[in-house]
Design a protein around this motif. Structure first.
Motif, PDB file in Angstrom:
ATOM      1  N   ALA A  40      -6.021  37.432 -78.103  1.00  0.00           N
ATOM      2  CA  ALA A  40      -6.223  38.135 -76.834  1.00  0.00           C
ATOM      3  C   ALA A  40      -7.645  38.672 -76.774  1.00  0.00           C
ATOM      4  O   ALA A  40      -8.298  38.838 -77.812  1.00  0.00           O
ATOM      5  CB  ALA A  40      -5.232  39.291 -76.723  1.00  0.00           C
ATOM      6  N   ARG A  41      -8.101  38.926 -75.571  1.00  0.00           N
ATOM      7  CA  ARG A  41      -9.399  39.567 -75.415  1.00  0.00           C
ATOM      8  C   ARG A  41      -9.204  41.065 -75.276  1.00  0.00           C
ATOM      9  O   ARG A  41      -8.446  41.516 -74.418  1.00  0.00           O
ATOM     10  CB  ARG A  41     -10.115  39.038 -74.170  1.00  0.00           C
ATOM     11  N   LYS A  42      -9.903  41.793 -76.109  1.00  0.00           N
ATOM     12  CA  LYS A  42      -9.894  43.251 -76.025  1.00  0.00           C
ATOM     13  C   LYS A  42     -11.244  43.631 -75.417  1.00  0.00           C
ATOM     14  O   LYS A  42     -12.287  43.484 -76.058  1.00  0.00           O
ATOM     15  CB  LYS A  42      -9.737  43.811 -77.438  1.00  0.00           C
ATOM     16  N   ASN A  43     -11.216  44.047 -74.171  1.00  0.00           N
ATOM     17  CA  ASN A  43     -12.470  44.208 -73.430  1.00  0.00           C
ATOM     18  C   ASN A  43     -13.053  45.609 -73.539  1.00  0.00           C
ATOM     19  O   ASN A  43     -12.372  46.594 -73.261  1.00  0.00           O
ATOM     20  CB  ASN A  43     -12.217  43.904 -71.941  1.00  0.00           C
ATOM     21  N   TYR A  44     -14.286  45.683 -73.986  1.00  0.00           N
ATOM     22  CA  TYR A  44     -15.021  46.957 -73.909  1.00  0.00           C
ATOM     23  C   TYR A  44     -16.499  46.650 -74.036  1.00  0.00           C
ATOM     24  O   TYR A  44     -16.885  45.611 -74.571  1.00  0.00           O
ATOM     25  CB  TYR A  44     -14.559  47.956 -74.974  1.00  0.00           C
ATOM     26  N   PHE A  45     -17.305  47.546 -73.507  1.00  0.00           N
ATOM     27  CA  PHE A  45     -18.744  47.328 -73.587  1.00  0.00           C
ATOM     28  C   PHE A  45     -19.338  48.144 -74.715  1.00  0.00           C
ATOM     29  O   PHE A  45     -19.082  49.327 -74.848  1.00  0.00           O
ATOM     30  CB  PHE A  45     -19.437  47.718 -72.274  1.00  0.00           C
ATOM     31  N   TYR A  46     -20.141  47.493 -75.541  1.00  0.00           N
ATOM     32  CA  TYR A  46     -20.886  48.199 -76.569  1.00  0.00           C
ATOM     33  C   TYR A  46     -22.036  47.296 -76.985  1.00  0.00           C
ATOM     34  O   TYR A  46     -21.886  46.062 -76.972  1.00  0.00           O
ATOM     35  CB  TYR A  46     -19.970  48.509 -77.773  1.00  0.00           C
ATOM     36  N   PRO A  47     -23.197  47.871 -77.324  1.00  0.00           N
ATOM     37  CA  PRO A  47     -24.365  47.025 -77.618  1.00  0.00           C
ATOM     38  C   PRO A  47     -24.176  46.068 -78.806  1.00  0.00           C
ATOM     39  O   PRO A  47     -24.895  45.088 -78.921  1.00  0.00           O
ATOM     40  CB  PRO A  47     -25.474  48.034 -77.924  1.00  0.00           C
ATOM     41  N   ASP A  48     -23.200  46.370 -79.696  1.00  0.00           N
ATOM     42  CA  ASP A  48     -23.010  45.464 -80.835  1.00  0.00           C
ATOM     43  C   ASP A  48     -22.002  44.357 -80.505  1.00  0.00           C
ATOM     44  O   ASP A  48     -21.574  43.620 -81.387  1.00  0.00           O
ATOM     45  CB  ASP A  48     -22.565  46.244 -82.086  1.00  0.00           C
ATOM     46  N   LEU A  49     -21.631  44.266 -79.243  1.00  0.00           N
ATOM     47  CA  LEU A  49     -20.602  43.305 -78.829  1.00  0.00           C
ATOM     48  C   LEU A  49     -21.093  42.535 -77.601  1.00  0.00           C
ATOM     49  O   LEU A  49     -20.713  42.846 -76.479  1.00  0.00           O
ATOM     50  CB  LEU A  49     -19.316  44.077 -78.501  1.00  0.00           C
ATOM     51  N   PRO A  50     -21.938  41.521 -77.826  1.00  0.00           N
ATOM     52  CA  PRO A  50     -22.596  40.881 -76.679  1.00  0.00           C
ATOM     53  C   PRO A  50     -21.632  40.237 -75.685  1.00  0.00           C
ATOM     54  O   PRO A  50     -21.933  40.183 -74.491  1.00  0.00           O
ATOM     55  CB  PRO A  50     -23.505  39.833 -77.329  1.00  0.00           C
ATOM     56  N   LYS A  51     -20.468  39.771 -76.143  1.00  0.00           N
ATOM     57  CA  LYS A  51     -19.526  39.151 -75.201  1.00  0.00           C
ATOM     58  C   LYS A  51     -18.857  40.191 -74.306  1.00  0.00           C
ATOM     59  O   LYS A  51     -18.242  39.849 -73.311  1.00  0.00           O
ATOM     60  CB  LYS A  51     -18.390  38.439 -75.963  1.00  0.00           C
TER      61      LYS A  51
ATOM     62  N   GLY B  55     -37.747  55.604 -83.568  1.00  0.00           N
ATOM     63  CA  GLY B  55     -36.603  56.184 -82.868  1.00  0.00           C
ATOM     64  C   GLY B  55     -35.790  55.144 -82.124  1.00  0.00           C
ATOM     65  O   GLY B  55     -34.748  55.471 -81.557  1.00  0.00           O
ATOM     66  N   SER B  56     -36.228  53.892 -82.127  1.00  0.00           N
ATOM     67  CA  SER B  56     -35.417  52.903 -81.422  1.00  0.00           C
ATOM     68  C   SER B  56     -34.234  52.480 -82.280  1.00  0.00           C
ATOM     69  O   SER B  56     -34.181  52.723 -83.474  1.00  0.00           O
ATOM     70  CB  SER B  56     -36.244  51.675 -81.038  1.00  0.00           C
ATOM     71  N   SER B  57     -33.289  51.825 -81.630  1.00  0.00           N
ATOM     72  CA  SER B  57     -32.133  51.303 -82.349  1.00  0.00           C
ATOM     73  C   SER B  57     -32.192  49.779 -82.342  1.00  0.00           C
ATOM     74  O   SER B  57     -32.715  49.180 -81.408  1.00  0.00           O
ATOM     75  CB  SER B  57     -30.840  51.763 -81.668  1.00  0.00           C
ATOM     76  N   PHE B  58     -31.650  49.179 -83.390  1.00  0.00           N
ATOM     77  CA  PHE B  58     -31.672  47.727 -83.505  1.00  0.00           C
ATOM     78  C   PHE B  58     -30.255  47.178 -83.607  1.00  0.00           C
ATOM     79  O   PHE B  58     -29.350  47.889 -84.042  1.00  0.00           O
ATOM     80  CB  PHE B  58     -32.474  47.311 -84.734  1.00  0.00           C
TER      81      PHE B  58
ATOM     82  N   GLY C 129     -32.414  54.788 -86.060  1.00  0.00           N
ATOM     83  CA  GLY C 129     -33.353  55.643 -86.793  1.00  0.00           C
ATOM     84  C   GLY C 129     -34.068  54.915 -87.910  1.00  0.00           C
ATOM     85  O   GLY C 129     -35.261  54.652 -87.818  1.00  0.00           O
ATOM     86  N   ASP C 130     -33.345  54.517 -88.907  1.00  0.00           N
ATOM     87  CA  ASP C 130     -33.940  53.918 -90.104  1.00  0.00           C
ATOM     88  C   ASP C 130     -34.386  52.494 -89.803  1.00  0.00           C
ATOM     89  O   ASP C 130     -33.970  51.537 -90.437  1.00  0.00           O
ATOM     90  CB  ASP C 130     -32.880  53.928 -91.216  1.00  0.00           C
ATOM     91  N   THR C 131     -35.232  52.347 -88.842  1.00  0.00           N
ATOM     92  CA  THR C 131     -35.623  51.032 -88.366  1.00  0.00           C
ATOM     93  C   THR C 131     -37.024  50.684 -88.850  1.00  0.00           C
ATOM     94  O   THR C 131     -37.761  51.573 -89.281  1.00  0.00           O
ATOM     95  CB  THR C 131     -35.605  50.997 -86.831  1.00  0.00           C
TER      96      THR C 131
END
Ligand code: ADP
Ligand code: MG
Ligand code: ZN
Length: 475
Positions: free
Chosen positions: A77-88, A140-143, A133-135
């Protein structure tokens, strides 16, 4: 009022497949960010997932080891939610129809066995990872690192059957032992390949109805599981006692402070807008596959522990230590074959050998080597102290014990003539103590043993030394 806790665990295990769940990318931990990715796990439009057969096999093995019912047909099943670590913007998981339900795991606590129900196991893909942070340029950016996106997981959901933090950690350990024995997961909690969310509520002792639960996330060691749950139980009781109300929420364990803090209100299933994954057909697990997997099941930790106690007659404690890792258990059995001495071998394996094996690995210090060193102690060729040195040396260099003993001249002195020379020298050097001994101070016998042993650089055969000293001192 007295309270009791109710605890259920959700455990995610990363399956030890070479490639990801729905694409051919590697799953190796620690690769440079975004080097193990492709259009499928990057979530590019129009790509299609293809299910990894090995992952299904590993999932089936786990289900069998946990005495679960395996559903012939299950649905992704598709579990839908938006988050930057989840490109789909959706995670492929199993929801209404998981591949596996209704199993159990027996835990041992204080010599008693308790059965913990397993509600279900389902397969799903992992999400990526955010680096804050530890980039590299630390501005201060996030990766985003998508190496982990689409890595195969199974989620093992327990019934709310545990009542103490100790039971919960015992369950988690037993579960980890099993998946590691099966070879389906490396069990590495630090790297996140074995991780746990703990659901905790409290209720007055004697009542049936469950209290409202909090879900604790971010627990990555056995100690933290216990600490987080204990803290949470106290927090909820204090809250209720001061007329507050526990709310259903997700809380984060802060291991530095040893506390849990609110992260977000609990999401409900309907927030995820689950629907069947249209790009994957139903997963069919045939009886043939199940039987094939059943044949590959190794002896599991609990069965091995019981066998060690009954066959080798060693204490349950020893059996527990020796079976903690399959490699160690195999090692112990091989040493016993060499020595024919289960308990003596157990002492050596748990005491001297375990630290050496952990430090230098299993390849240099083979069971044959260890067995022959133990046999040399048995025959009196060397004493225990020398044996420890020989094992250390063998573990570092891989040399044979006979060679090490010969080169270092570390063979035990059992020759009476040689020992008598040392004894006479010690007696001659200590006339005062000799006089006191003769006058009845029996305890000084130990002094003479010690001095002679020192003169022999610790290599005197203790039994022979004792006998000769007694004769010489006329006692
Ligand atoms: P969700 O995904 O919403 O967390 P799951 O069904 O995956 O739901 O997991 C729920 C977990 O919480 C299970 O391990 C279950 O045993 C446990 N649980 C359910 N109710 C309670 C409760 N009142 N107190 C403690 N644990 C609970
Ligand atoms: Mg949950
Ligand atoms: Zn990929």
């Amino acid at each position: 009022m007295k309270y009791e806790a109710v605890i259920g665990l959700e455990v995610h295990c990363q399956l030890l497949t070479e490639t990801k769940l729905f694409c051919g990318c590697r799953t190796k931990f620690g690769a440079a960010p975004n080097t193990q990715v492709c259009p499928v796990c990057l979530g590019m439009p129009g790509v299609l997932p293809v299910l990894n057969k090995k992952a299904v096999e590993f999932a089936v093995k786990t289900a069998l080891a946990l005495d679960c019912r395996i559903n012939e047909r299950s649905i992704f099943a598709r579990k839908n939610y938006f988050y930057p670590d989840l490109p789909k913007s959706y995670q492929i998981s199993q929801y209404m129809e998981p591949f596996c339900e209704k199993g159990f795991l027996d835990i041992e606590d204080d010599g008693k066995t308790k059965r913990i129900g397993i509600t279900r196991i389902h397969m799903e893909e992992d999400a990526g990872k955010l680096l804050h942070g530890d980039t590299p340029d630390d501005d201060g950016s996030s990766f985003v690192d998508l190496n982990r996106a689409c890595v195969p997981l199974i989620e093992i959901v327990s019934e709310p059957d545990m009542r103490t933090a100790l039971e919960a950690s015992a369950y988690l350990r037993a579960l980890r032992d099993i998946v590691v024995y099966l070879g389906v997961c490396d069990g590495n909690m630090e790297e996140g390949s074995f991780r746990c969310d703990a659901n905790v509520s409290v209720r007055p002792v004697g009542t049936e109805k469950f209290g409202t639960r909090a879900e604790l996330k971010n627990i990555n060691s056995f100690k933290f599981v216990k600490d987080a749950i204990d803290y949470e139980i106290d927090r909820q009781i204090d809250l209720i006692e001061s007329n507050g109300k526990v709310i259903q929420e997700t809380r984060l364990f802060d291991s530095a402070k040893g506390i849990t803090v609110s992260m977000r209100s609990k999401e409900e299933a309907h927030d995820y807008r689950y629907f069947p994954e249209p790009d994957l057909s139903p997963l069919i697990i045939t009886k043939e596959l199940i039987e094939e997997m059943r044949k590959t099941l190794p002896e599991l930790p609990q069965a091995k522990r019981r066998r060690f106690v009954s066959v080798y007659g060693i204490p349950a404690y020893d059996a527990g230590v020796l079976t903690a890792e399959k490699a160690l258990a195999d090692y112990y059995e091989a040493v016993v074959k060499e020595t024919g001495e289960p308990k003596i071998s157990s002492n050596w394996v748990m005491g001297e050998l375990l630290p050496l094996l952990e430090a230098n690995g299993y390849s240099t210090l083979t069971p044959a080597t260890s067995g022959s060193v133990i046999n040399m102690v048995k025959s009196g060729a060397i004493n225990a102290k020398t044996a420890k040195e020989v094992l250390k040396e063998a573990s570092k260099t891989g040399k044979s014990p006979e060679e090490i003993v010969k080169v270092s001249g570390a063979g035990q002195i059992s020759g009476e003539e040689e020992l008598l020379k040392l004894i006479d020298a010690v007696i001659a050097a200590n006339p005062d103590n000799l006089a006191r001994y003769k006058a009845g101070k029996d305890k000084l016998f130990g002094f003479f043993v010690g001095e002679t042993m020192k003169a022999a650089k610790g290599q005197a055969n203790p039994a022979v030394l004792n006998k000769l000293l007694k004769e010489r001192l006329g006692s």
